[in-house]
Design a protein around this motif. Structure first.
Motif, mmCIF file in Angstrom:
data_model
loop_
_atom_site.group_PDB
_atom_site.id
_atom_site.type_symbol
_atom_site.label_atom_id
_atom_site.label_comp_id
_atom_site.label_asym_id
_atom_site.label_seq_id
_atom_site.Cartn_x
_atom_site.Cartn_y
_atom_site.Cartn_z
ATOM 1 N N ASP A 1 0.832 -1.196 0.000
ATOM 2 C CA ASP A 1 0.000 0.000 0.000
ATOM 3 C C ASP A 1 0.874 1.257 0.000
ATOM 4 N N GLY A 2 0.254 2.409 0.046
ATOM 5 C CA GLY A 2 0.966 3.686 0.005
ATOM 6 C C GLY A 2 1.848 3.943 1.212
ATOM 7 N N ASP A 3 1.622 3.203 2.299
ATOM 8 C CA ASP A 3 2.437 3.342 3.506
ATOM 9 C C ASP A 3 3.588 2.343 3.553
ATOM 10 N N GLY A 4 3.758 1.585 2.461
ATOM 11 C CA GLY A 4 4.851 0.628 2.409
ATOM 12 C C GLY A 4 4.577 -0.671 3.140
ATOM 13 N N GLN A 5 3.328 -0.965 3.387
ATOM 14 C CA GLN A 5 2.959 -2.199 4.073
ATOM 15 C C GLN A 5 2.252 -3.140 3.105
#
Length: 193
Positions: A153-157
């Motif tokens: 995702d956009g948070d790097g998760q």
């Protein structure tokens, strides 16, 4: 409690726009949650090694090696985070491997790979042969991201963290077992190749 094992996580991609930091940061976060590991990250983009192996190194080249070599030397184990480039691993990683020899001996190496359809597994298979030549022990369990960019995702998760989290846990468990066994063996009888 025994002394935590020193794990060096090697982020191997150096390309502009690389996806590697996302994967390496995620995996490092998981590894740092464990009390049995003392984690350091060696990002080859931040610590580029000399491209030419020569005895006449510049002061800058010596400094670059000085930023990497002691960290690899101190490690009890390694996890290589690698993409797959042209059915293999990046030249930056080969360079880092070739600049070092004794640092890998009798130590375990695990792999987290990412890429397109193959998820970097062809790079991992090539690396197993290289590390065997250096007297390192590669861990069978791996973490592999097929079509990696779409999986985070956009948070790097990871969008679906259960499967990759379980795979990462298995990899770290095996790496700890091998690290502990090999550290004890090296202490009793230093390894000579």
């Amino acid at each position: 409690m025994t002394t935590p094992l020193r794990l060096a996580i090697i982020a191997s991609s150096t390309r502009d726009g690389r996806f590697g930091p996302t994967v390496a940061t995620w995996f490092t976060g998981l590894a740092r949650q464990r009390a049995d590991l003392d984690v350091t990250v060696v990002d080859l983009a931040e610590t580029p090694l000399p491209a030419t192996m020569t005895s006449a190194l510049s002061a800058e080249d010596v400094a670059r090696l000085g930023a990497v070599t002691p960290r690899l030397d101190a490690a009890d184990a390694f996890v290589v985070v690698t993409p797959e480039y042209n059915h293999s691993y990046p030249a930056s990683l080969k360079n880092a491997i070739d600049w070092h020899f004794t640092q890998w001996r009798a130590k375990p190496v695990g792999f987290v790979s990412y890429g397109g359809v193959s998820g970097g597994l062809r790079a991992v298979e090539h690396l197993r042969q290289v590390f065997a030549e250096l007297h390192a022990v590669t861990v069978r369990d791996t973490v592999s991201f097929h079509g990696a960019a779409a999986l985070f995702d956009g948070d790097g998760q990871p969008k679906e963290p259960e499967g990759c989290g379980k795979a990462a846990g298995a990899l770290l468990d095996r790496l700890v077992w091998w690290s502990d066994a090999l550290r004890e063996a090296r202490a009793k009888n230093p390894y000579a190749a």
